[in-house]
Scaffold this active site. Sequence first.
Site, PDB file in Angstrom:
ATOM      1  N   PRO A  10       8.646   1.806 -39.565  1.00  0.00           N
ATOM      2  CA  PRO A  10       7.644   1.076 -38.803  1.00  0.00           C
ATOM      3  C   PRO A  10       8.203   0.172 -37.704  1.00  0.00           C
ATOM      4  O   PRO A  10       9.201  -0.515 -37.901  1.00  0.00           O
ATOM      5  CB  PRO A  10       6.923   0.233 -39.863  1.00  0.00           C
ATOM      6  N   ASN A  11       7.505   0.206 -36.590  1.00  0.00           N
ATOM      7  CA  ASN A  11       7.732  -0.664 -35.422  1.00  0.00           C
ATOM      8  C   ASN A  11       8.945  -0.289 -34.588  1.00  0.00           C
ATOM      9  O   ASN A  11       9.147  -0.861 -33.517  1.00  0.00           O
ATOM     10  CB  ASN A  11       7.806  -2.150 -35.835  1.00  0.00           C
ATOM     11  N   ARG A  18      10.283  -5.758 -27.557  1.00  0.00           N
ATOM     12  CA  ARG A  18      10.130  -7.041 -28.261  1.00  0.00           C
ATOM     13  C   ARG A  18      11.488  -7.402 -28.878  1.00  0.00           C
ATOM     14  O   ARG A  18      12.285  -6.513 -29.167  1.00  0.00           O
ATOM     15  CB  ARG A  18       9.131  -6.952 -29.426  1.00  0.00           C
ATOM     16  N   TYR A  23      17.355  -6.697 -31.361  1.00  0.00           N
ATOM     17  CA  TYR A  23      17.439  -5.231 -31.364  1.00  0.00           C
ATOM     18  C   TYR A  23      17.932  -4.635 -30.041  1.00  0.00           C
ATOM     19  O   TYR A  23      18.078  -3.414 -29.945  1.00  0.00           O
ATOM     20  CB  TYR A  23      16.065  -4.636 -31.738  1.00  0.00           C
ATOM     21  N   ASN A  74      16.501   5.125 -40.816  1.00  0.00           N
ATOM     22  CA  ASN A  74      16.323   3.688 -40.633  1.00  0.00           C
ATOM     23  C   ASN A  74      14.912   3.393 -41.146  1.00  0.00           C
ATOM     24  O   ASN A  74      13.938   3.545 -40.400  1.00  0.00           O
ATOM     25  CB  ASN A  74      16.471   3.274 -39.167  1.00  0.00           C
ATOM     26  N   ALA A  77      11.292  -2.018 -42.008  1.00  0.00           N
ATOM     27  CA  ALA A  77      10.870  -3.002 -43.027  1.00  0.00           C
ATOM     28  C   ALA A  77      10.765  -2.382 -44.424  1.00  0.00           C
ATOM     29  O   ALA A  77      10.938  -3.084 -45.435  1.00  0.00           O
ATOM     30  CB  ALA A  77       9.539  -3.617 -42.621  1.00  0.00           C
ATOM     31  N   ASP A  87      12.816   7.042 -54.075  1.00  0.00           N
ATOM     32  CA  ASP A  87      12.527   8.145 -54.997  1.00  0.00           C
ATOM     33  C   ASP A  87      12.452   9.487 -54.274  1.00  0.00           C
ATOM     34  O   ASP A  87      12.893  10.509 -54.806  1.00  0.00           O
ATOM     35  CB  ASP A  87      11.218   7.890 -55.750  1.00  0.00           C
ATOM     36  N   GLU A  98      22.049   5.675 -44.246  1.00  0.00           N
ATOM     37  CA  GLU A  98      21.117   4.629 -43.805  1.00  0.00           C
ATOM     38  C   GLU A  98      21.696   3.957 -42.558  1.00  0.00           C
ATOM     39  O   GLU A  98      22.908   3.731 -42.496  1.00  0.00           O
ATOM     40  CB  GLU A  98      21.007   3.608 -44.951  1.00  0.00           C
ATOM     41  N   HIS A 100      20.972   0.651 -39.694  1.00  0.00           N
ATOM     42  CA  HIS A 100      20.220  -0.510 -39.204  1.00  0.00           C
ATOM     43  C   HIS A 100      20.830  -0.962 -37.897  1.00  0.00           C
ATOM     44  O   HIS A 100      22.060  -1.075 -37.794  1.00  0.00           O
ATOM     45  CB  HIS A 100      20.236  -1.655 -40.219  1.00  0.00           C
ATOM     46  N   ILE A 101      19.969  -1.233 -36.936  1.00  0.00           N
ATOM     47  CA  ILE A 101      20.428  -1.678 -35.618  1.00  0.00           C
ATOM     48  C   ILE A 101      21.073  -3.067 -35.734  1.00  0.00           C
ATOM     49  O   ILE A 101      22.139  -3.327 -35.190  1.00  0.00           O
ATOM     50  CB  ILE A 101      19.226  -1.708 -34.642  1.00  0.00           C
ATOM     51  N   SER A 102      20.401  -3.956 -36.456  1.00  0.00           N
ATOM     52  CA  SER A 102      20.917  -5.322 -36.629  1.00  0.00           C
ATOM     53  C   SER A 102      21.807  -5.382 -37.870  1.00  0.00           C
ATOM     54  O   SER A 102      21.804  -4.454 -38.693  1.00  0.00           O
ATOM     55  CB  SER A 102      19.746  -6.297 -36.774  1.00  0.00           C
ATOM     56  N   ARG A 107      21.173 -11.764 -41.814  1.00  0.00           N
ATOM     57  CA  ARG A 107      19.822 -12.242 -41.499  1.00  0.00           C
ATOM     58  C   ARG A 107      19.178 -12.851 -42.754  1.00  0.00           C
ATOM     59  O   ARG A 107      19.890 -13.329 -43.633  1.00  0.00           O
ATOM     60  CB  ARG A 107      19.015 -11.082 -40.892  1.00  0.00           C
TER      61      ARG A 107
END
Length: 149
Positions: A10-11, A18, A23, A74, A77, A87, A98, A100-102, A107
């Site tokens: 999501p997002n 944003r 990001y 990725n 959230a 699962d 996996e 993640h950009i950040s 964090r």
Amino acid sequence: MVRIMIINGPNLNLLGRREPQIYGHTTYADLIKLIHKHCTERGAECKIFQSNHEGTIVDAIQEGADYFDGYVINPAAYTHTSVAILDALKAVGLPAVEVHISDVDKREKFRQISYPGMYCFKTVKGEGVQGYCTAIDALLDKLAEQGCR
Ligand code: CA2
């Protein structure tokens, strides 16, 4: 040819529009171009998928298993909440990385748990959008080790 699916949660479609301090300025369209270019250079076929819905991501993981050899994911959230995505990855049993950009470890505390990460054989974080290329390389190296195509 090796076939991989890149799954974005999501997002992430808002990338570059944003929170650039977290990001970066790369847009989602730029990210798609970067991934396609990298996969072409590595001789891999890739599909890039994004959804804002947990069940749709579960469906993509399940349905993709008939065609793809592995996943880069990725979960955004859903990383920090989704036993359903964990699962689904476990159920299909394909190798997964996996990304993640950040740097989620630097964090908020709630970002320091990853359910899908409990299945993935590697996690790439804090490398910005280039981390997708690192994750793709790790997945392709693993698939080559396994003698895939
Ligand atoms: O660092 C990452 O890649 C994250 O997976 C991004 C997620 C966040 O919830 C994770 O903790 C870490 C957020 C994705 C939302 O992406 C946006 C991009 C641009 C603007 C707004 C949101």
